[in-house]
Design a protein around this motif. Structure first.
Motif, mmCIF file in Angstrom:
data_model
loop_
_atom_site.group_PDB
_atom_site.id
_atom_site.type_symbol
_atom_site.label_atom_id
_atom_site.label_comp_id
_atom_site.label_asym_id
_atom_site.label_seq_id
_atom_site.Cartn_x
_atom_site.Cartn_y
_atom_site.Cartn_z
ATOM 1 N N VAL A 166 0.849 -1.200 0.000
ATOM 2 C CA VAL A 166 0.000 0.000 0.000
ATOM 3 C C VAL A 166 0.883 1.248 0.000
ATOM 4 O O VAL A 166 0.658 2.194 -0.773
ATOM 5 C CB VAL A 166 -0.959 -0.005 1.209
ATOM 6 N N GLN A 167 1.911 1.249 0.836
ATOM 7 C CA GLN A 167 2.804 2.400 0.969
ATOM 8 C C GLN A 167 3.536 2.728 -0.330
ATOM 9 O O GLN A 167 3.540 3.882 -0.775
ATOM 10 C CB GLN A 167 3.828 2.138 2.072
ATOM 11 N N VAL A 168 4.140 1.716 -0.971
ATOM 12 C CA VAL A 168 4.922 2.008 -2.181
ATOM 13 C C VAL A 168 4.026 2.365 -3.361
ATOM 14 O O VAL A 168 4.440 3.111 -4.251
ATOM 15 C CB VAL A 168 5.921 0.880 -2.540
ATOM 16 N N GLU A 218 13.707 -1.793 7.621
ATOM 17 C CA GLU A 218 12.544 -1.332 6.856
ATOM 18 C C GLU A 218 12.954 -0.673 5.548
ATOM 19 O O GLU A 218 12.332 -0.897 4.509
ATOM 20 C CB GLU A 218 11.703 -0.355 7.696
ATOM 21 N N ALA A 219 14.003 0.138 5.579
ATOM 22 C CA ALA A 219 14.448 0.819 4.357
ATOM 23 C C ALA A 219 14.870 -0.193 3.289
ATOM 24 O O ALA A 219 14.527 -0.039 2.107
ATOM 25 C CB ALA A 219 15.601 1.775 4.673
ATOM 26 N N ALA A 220 15.580 -1.229 3.685
ATOM 27 C CA ALA A 220 16.027 -2.257 2.740
ATOM 28 C C ALA A 220 14.825 -3.017 2.171
ATOM 29 O O ALA A 220 14.801 -3.347 0.979
ATOM 30 C CB ALA A 220 16.999 -3.214 3.422
ATOM 31 N N GLN A 221 13.857 -3.302 3.003
ATOM 32 C CA GLN A 221 12.662 -3.997 2.535
ATOM 33 C C GLN A 221 11.886 -3.135 1.537
ATOM 34 O O GLN A 221 11.406 -3.635 0.517
ATOM 35 C CB GLN A 221 11.770 -4.360 3.722
ATOM 36 N N LEU A 222 11.792 -1.847 1.809
ATOM 37 C CA LEU A 222 11.063 -0.954 0.910
ATOM 38 C C LEU A 222 11.752 -0.843 -0.449
ATOM 39 O O LEU A 222 11.081 -0.688 -1.472
ATOM 40 C CB LEU A 222 10.877 0.425 1.547
ATOM 41 N N VAL A 223 13.075 -0.952 -0.473
ATOM 42 C CA VAL A 223 13.796 -0.950 -1.748
ATOM 43 C C VAL A 223 13.312 -2.107 -2.616
ATOM 44 O O VAL A 223 13.041 -1.947 -3.811
ATOM 45 C CB VAL A 223 15.330 -1.018 -1.526
ATOM 46 N N VAL A 224 13.152 -3.284 -2.021
ATOM 47 C CA VAL A 224 12.692 -4.457 -2.767
ATOM 48 C C VAL A 224 11.252 -4.252 -3.229
ATOM 49 O O VAL A 224 10.912 -4.546 -4.379
ATOM 50 C CB VAL A 224 12.837 -5.742 -1.925
ATOM 51 N N PHE A 225 10.403 -3.741 -2.359
ATOM 52 C CA PHE A 225 9.010 -3.473 -2.746
ATOM 53 C C PHE A 225 8.962 -2.512 -3.935
ATOM 54 O O PHE A 225 8.183 -2.707 -4.868
ATOM 55 C CB PHE A 225 8.218 -2.888 -1.570
ATOM 56 N N ARG A 226 9.807 -1.476 -3.913
ATOM 57 C CA ARG A 226 9.816 -0.502 -5.008
ATOM 58 C C ARG A 226 10.323 -1.117 -6.307
ATOM 59 O O ARG A 226 9.807 -0.814 -7.389
ATOM 60 C CB ARG A 226 10.657 0.710 -4.624
ATOM 61 N N GLN A 227 11.329 -1.963 -6.221
ATOM 62 C CA GLN A 227 11.861 -2.619 -7.419
ATOM 63 C C GLN A 227 10.789 -3.499 -8.067
ATOM 64 O O GLN A 227 10.595 -3.461 -9.289
ATOM 65 C CB GLN A 227 13.097 -3.464 -7.073
ATOM 66 N N VAL A 228 10.091 -4.287 -7.250
ATOM 67 C CA VAL A 228 9.032 -5.150 -7.766
ATOM 68 C C VAL A 228 7.892 -4.300 -8.324
ATOM 69 O O VAL A 228 7.378 -4.563 -9.411
ATOM 70 C CB VAL A 228 8.543 -6.132 -6.681
#
Length: 137
Positions: free
Chosen positions: A51-53, A115-125
Motif C-alpha cells: 500500500v505504501q509504495v 525497513e528501508a532495505a525492505q522498501l527498496v525491494v518493494f519498489r523494485q518489484v
C-alpha cells in the motif's frame, strides 16, 4: 498485445503484494473497459508496504482486499497473469481460450534487512510490474 475490452486476472500465492500492485497499476494504466481483478491460492491480507509504495506513485490500493481465486471469473478471463511459480503451478485449469502469462517476480514480503532495505525491494518489484503492464497494450 491486447487492445479491445478484456477480462484480466492477476494471481499470486497470497494475494497480498505483487498481484495487488498489479491490479492497482492495471486499473490505472489499461483501458477503462477492461475488467481487472487479483486473487490468490491463499488469503493473507493486504501488505501495508505494498500500500505504501503504491501510494508513493499516486495509486491507492488500500481498499483492495485479499481474495481467493474465483473459478467462474477465471474461466471467463481473456488473460491470466501469474506473478509467482506457486500460483502458476496451483492455478486451476482454464479453457484453451485463456491466454496465460507468467511474470516470475521476487516476493517483496520475503525481503530481509531493516525497513528501508525492505522498501527498496518493494519498489523494485512495483516498478517491474508497472513496466510489464505498460507492455500489455
Amino acid at each position: 498485445m491486447f487492445k479491445t475490452a478484456q477480462q484480466l486476472y492477476f494471481l499470486c500465492t497470497e494475494n497480498s503484494c505483487r498481484s495487488q500492485m498489479a491490479e492497482g497499476f492495471a486499473k490505472q494504466l489499461l483501458p477503462a473497459d477492461w475488467t481487472i481483478q487479483s486473487a490468490g491460492v491463499e488469503v493473507h491480507g493486504l501488505n501495508p508496504k505494498a500500500v505504501q509504495v503504491m501510494a508513493e506513485v499516486g495509486i491507492d490500493i488500500s481498499a483492495q482486499q485479499s481474495t481467493l481465486i474465483d473459478p467462474d471469473y477465471l474461466q471467463h478471463c481473456d488473460l491470466v497473469v501469474t506473478l509467482c511459480g506457486d500460483a502458476r503451478d496451483r492455478c486451476p485449469v482454464t479453457p484453451p481460450s485463456v491466454k496465460k502469462l507468467h511474470w516470475p517476480l521476487p516476493d517483496p514480503a520475503q525481503a530481509t534487512g531493516d525497513e528501508a532495505a525492505q522498501l527498496v525491494v518493494f519498489r523494485q518489484v512495483r516498478d517491474e510490474i508497472k513496466t510489464r503492464i505498460q507492455q500489455l497494450v
